[in-house]
Scaffold this active site. Structure first.
Site, short mmCIF file in Angstrom:
data_model
loop_
_atom_site.label_atom_id
_atom_site.label_comp_id
_atom_site.label_asym_id
_atom_site.label_seq_id
_atom_site.Cartn_x
_atom_site.Cartn_y
_atom_site.Cartn_z
N LYS A 190 -14.29 1.88 12.92
CA LYS A 190 -12.85 1.60 12.85
C LYS A 190 -12.31 1.55 14.28
O LYS A 190 -12.59 2.46 15.07
CB LYS A 190 -12.14 2.67 12.04
CG LYS A 190 -10.63 2.42 11.92
CD LYS A 190 -10.04 3.29 10.84
CE LYS A 190 -8.52 3.17 10.81
NZ LYS A 190 -7.93 4.09 9.82
N GLY A 203 -6.74 -5.28 16.40
CA GLY A 203 -8.10 -4.84 16.07
C GLY A 203 -8.49 -3.50 16.67
O GLY A 203 -9.60 -3.04 16.51
N ARG A 267 -11.93 -0.82 -2.64
CA ARG A 267 -10.61 -0.27 -2.94
C ARG A 267 -10.03 -0.95 -4.17
O ARG A 267 -10.56 -1.97 -4.62
CB ARG A 267 -9.66 -0.59 -1.77
CG ARG A 267 -10.15 -0.06 -0.46
CD ARG A 267 -10.13 -1.14 0.63
NE ARG A 267 -10.86 -0.64 1.80
CZ ARG A 267 -10.31 0.18 2.68
NH1 ARG A 267 -9.04 0.50 2.57
NH2 ARG A 267 -11.01 0.65 3.67
N ASP A 337 -4.38 -0.77 -1.26
CA ASP A 337 -5.49 -1.15 -0.39
C ASP A 337 -6.08 0.07 0.31
O ASP A 337 -7.15 -0.01 0.90
CB ASP A 337 -5.04 -2.17 0.65
CG ASP A 337 -3.86 -1.70 1.44
OD1 ASP A 337 -2.85 -1.28 0.83
OD2 ASP A 337 -3.92 -1.72 2.68
N ASN A 338 -5.37 1.19 0.28
CA ASN A 338 -5.90 2.43 0.87
C ASN A 338 -6.39 3.38 -0.20
O ASN A 338 -6.51 4.57 0.04
CB ASN A 338 -4.81 3.15 1.67
CG ASN A 338 -4.28 2.34 2.83
OD1 ASN A 338 -4.89 1.37 3.21
ND2 ASN A 338 -3.16 2.71 3.37
C1 LIG Z 1 -2.93 1.49 4.59
O1 LIG Z 1 -2.67 0.20 4.21
C2 LIG Z 1 -1.74 -0.47 5.00
C3 LIG Z 1 -1.57 -1.79 4.41
O2 LIG Z 1 -1.13 -1.62 3.12
C4 LIG Z 1 -2.20 -0.56 6.41
O3 LIG Z 1 -1.22 -1.20 7.21
C5 LIG Z 1 -2.43 0.83 6.91
O4 LIG Z 1 -2.96 0.76 8.20
C6 LIG Z 1 -3.38 1.55 6.01
N1 LIG Z 1 -3.45 2.89 6.42
C7 LIG Z 1 -4.44 3.34 7.12
C8 LIG Z 1 -4.33 4.73 7.54
O5 LIG Z 1 -5.42 2.68 7.37
#
Ligand SMILES: *[C@@H]1O[C@H](CO)[C@@H](O)[C@H](O)[C@H]1NC(C)=O
Ligand SMILES: *[C@@H]1O[C@H](CO)[C@@H](O)[C@H](O)[C@H]1NC(C)=O
Ligand SMILES: *[C@@H]1O[C@H](CO)[C@@H](O)[C@H](O)[C@H]1NC(C)=O
Ligand SMILES: *[C@@H]1O[C@H](CO)[C@@H](O)[C@H](O)[C@H]1NC(C)=O
Ligand SMILES: *[C@@H]1O[C@H](CO)[C@@H](O)[C@H](O)[C@H]1NC(C)=O
Length: 585
Positions: A190, A203, A267, A337-338
């Site tokens: 990540k 990114g 997800r 999505d999370n």
């Molecule tokens: C969770 O999802 C959102 C998009 O819905 C994204 O912008 C955000 O970065 C995500 N959170 C994490 C902690 O990755």
């Protein structure tokens, strides 16, 4: 007064402790090889400078050269985006895009390693972390010969609204590793650069958010909560511009990369995008894959398998959220999505643990409506499960659709049952009693009214002998309970609690109850101020506190001297009140 579960589930109508060997993350200065901050690009598959070793006891692999990814099930199973160029676009009829991580431009430094993950999941000997090859691998500066890095295409509902294509905007799935226990793990970087899903992002990930993800995912694991894991944290001097509080004051921060692991990164949004784009055969393929790989109790030939999957995910999600509630954890961005299909905690962003018990606590300070407050989490679980149901809609027949509604309604009961089981255990209670809901609800009300510390209230409760409770005798050092003691209903509560403890039976002793409670009520959690303090030092290139915190949080139920000296089981310092959780990450 009528108190019911609805008190602490406002809108809802209503551990096992893992023993671990303390593995202190090595300091970078101890490393002969990572001192070398040479720029590493895709050139480093020659042997490392460090000696390769194999630990004969654990049969750990002593060199990354002797370690390899398994044949990729994902690549074998799913269609891959035909476009190989890396630019932001809408992707169709594919689950993944092949895309290389972007190497960092400045010297990289390995600043923390979670040794239990390295050894127990990746089968790697601690010595490998000394090699430049390892450093290059975990920073995305080199990829292994057998790795095809992928970014995943998914969609999602953000803050309640359909957001269309999202996807891994700064994450690269490096490959799948099958360890000696036969477990398959997906390794993902990540903060490793642009992908076709980066949208307007760059990114990158900054140091502060990477420290938080690294520490919290490990902390959650040791609290017994299903979660992704993290093995390493790498930092560079690559500049990243972030407007941390979205207030028009961007500043330069340092880029960091975390190598994280999960059994699967699929997800809810992985299915949603396919349903929305009417790519039904792909939707079926991913869903079938998920069932076969991760839900062994579901018969893949059962015609009700999608309903069975939905039902399993409902139970697991209700369980997960109940566990979050029981440690005072607020995820902060429960967008679909999370939200993992395996119901593990993923995507640590502006999360927070409760200090004082304030149910309306909102970890993301920009979440003005408090959609993702601590107390809303059980409800958001229902919203997300409803989105999952919508995603599976086209795979179900009429009768299954009807039944899926019944299954969805079952969430509340499952949640409530799990919540009560967890809180009974937190209070050291055996069995079931009619008054339990009242006992828990009244305690939470008293805690809320007195703004008692969530974690230490339960922890210190274990220090009371039954006689202390009956005589309302609270020692001065039990500071969290002292707060409760002033409440007008405290006497009533403690009498009820004492009566209830008697129901545990004569064999139960104060000591037994204490041991049980101390095994489920952590003494140390990753409080915001602790993370913040470690981050401030890390930003000045001192990572000792990150490593110390990791070590402490790997053993959250045991009293540890260094943690006590640091005040981690005490009242948060005054400056902690002023912390705002960073939003842009
Ligand atoms: C969770 O999802 C959102 C998009 O819905 C994204 O912008 C955000 O970065 C995500 N959170 C994490 C902690 O990755
Ligand atoms: C560091 O890297 C440079 C350039 O690759 C090399 O010349 C040097 O010997 C390395 N130093 C150590 C300590 O490995
Ligand atoms: C990199 O690895 C490949 C395959 O293992 C090998 O053929 C090649 O010589 C290696 N390159 C270097 C620079 O060591
Ligand atoms: C790991 O490396 C150190 C020094 O680099 C060495 O002393 C030690 O024996 C190695 N460990 C094993 C298990 O070989
Ligand atoms: C915090 O909440 C705001 C407002 O809803 C949202 O725009 C932002 O994306 C959230 N932060 C994160 C990291 O998701």
């Amino acid at each position: 007064m009528a108190l019911s579960l609805s008190y602490f589930l406002p809108k809802l109508a209503v551990c096992l402790m893992i023993l671990i060997i303390l593995c202190i993350a090595r300091t970078d200065s101890e490393h002969s090889c990572d001192d070398n901050e040479s720029r590493l690009k895709y050139t480093l598959n020659e042997s490392s400078h460090c000696r390769s070793v194999t630990d004969s006891d654990k049969h750990l692999i002593g060199s990354l050269e002797d370690w390899s990814f398994a044949n990729s099930l994902l690549l074998d199973t799913f269609p891959i985006d035909k476009e190989k160029k890396n630019y932001v676009r809408e992707v169709k009829d594919a689950i993944f895009s092949v895309v290389l991580p972007t190497p960092l431009q400045t010297p990289v430094k390995l600043v923390a390693v979670a040794h239990p993950v390295l050894e127990d999941i990746l089968d790697l000997h601690p010595n490998v972390t000394k090699s430049e090859y390892f450093l290059a691998f975990v920073s995305g500066n080199t990829i292994l010969a057998d790795s095809t890095p992928l970014s995943h295409r998914y969609g999602g509902h953000q803050f309640g609204d359909w957001a269309n294509q999202l996807g891994d905007g700064r994450a690269h799935l490096l490959g799948e590793y099958v360890n000696r226990k036969g477990e398959r793990w997906e390794l993902q970087l990540k903060g490793s650069g642009l992908t076709p899903y980066s949208r307007r992002g760059d990114g990158k990930a900054v140091l502060r958010s990477s420290v938080r993800e690294f520490l919290c995912s490990e902390a959650m694991f040791y609290l017994g909560i299903p979660t992704s894991r993290a093995v390493s944290l790498v930092v560079s001097n690559d500049p990243v511009w972030r407007d941390q509080f979205y207030d028009g004051h961007p500043k330069i921060e340092r880029a960091a990369v975390v190598l994280r692991l999960a059994r699967s990164w699929f997800r809810i949004g992985s299915l949603e995008i396919l349903a929305h784009k009417k790519e039904t055969s792909l939707l079926r393929k991913v869903t079938d894959f998920v069932i076969e790989q991760y839900f062994p109790t579901i018969d893949p030939t059962d015609k009700n398998k999608y309903l069975a999957l939905f039902s399993e995910i409902i139970s697991q999600t209700a369980d997960l959220i109940a566990r979050w509630m029981a440690v005072g954890f607020a995820h902060g961005v429960m967008n679909t999505d999370n939200f993992s299909l395996l119901s593990i905690t993923i995507d640590y962003g502006p999360f927070g643990f409760l200090d004082k018990y304030v149910p309306s606590f909102i970890p993301n300070t920009s979440d003005d409506e408090g959609r993702y407050s601590y107390q809303n989490q059980p409800d958001i679980g229902i919203f997300n499960m409803n989105q999952l149901r919508a995603a599976l809609w086209s795979l179900m027949d009429r009768e299954q659709k009807r039944q899926s509604e019944v299954v969805l309604r079952g969430y509340v009961d499952i949640y409530k049952r799990r919540f009560m089981e967890l809180f009974r255990a937190k209070l050291g209670l055996f069995g079931l009693s009619e008054q339990d809901e009242y006992i828990v609800a009244l305690l939470l009300k008293i805690m809320e009214d007195t703004k008692a510390d969530f974690t230490m209230t339960f922890r210190q409760m274990a220090d009371l002998n039954l006689r202390d409770i009956e005589n309302d005798d609270i020692a001065d050092e039990l500071w969290a309970l002292k707060d409760l003691h002033a409440h007008e209903q405290w006497q009533e509560w403690s009498q009820r609690y004492a009566d209830r403890i008697h129901e545990n039976g004569d064999e139960d002793t104060d000591q037994h109850r204490r041991d049980r409670m101390n095994a489920v009520n952590p003494r140390y959690i990753l409080r915001n101020w602790m993370a913040e303090s470690a981050i401030r030092k890390a930003e000045k290139d001192d990572f000792s506190e990150v490593r110390t915190l990791l070590q402490i949080l790997q053993n959250p139920f045991e009293k540890q001297e260094i943690a006590e000296i640091s005040g981690y089981a005490g009242t948060p310092p005054d400056w902690a009140k002023k912390i705002r959780v960073s939003c842009s990450s």
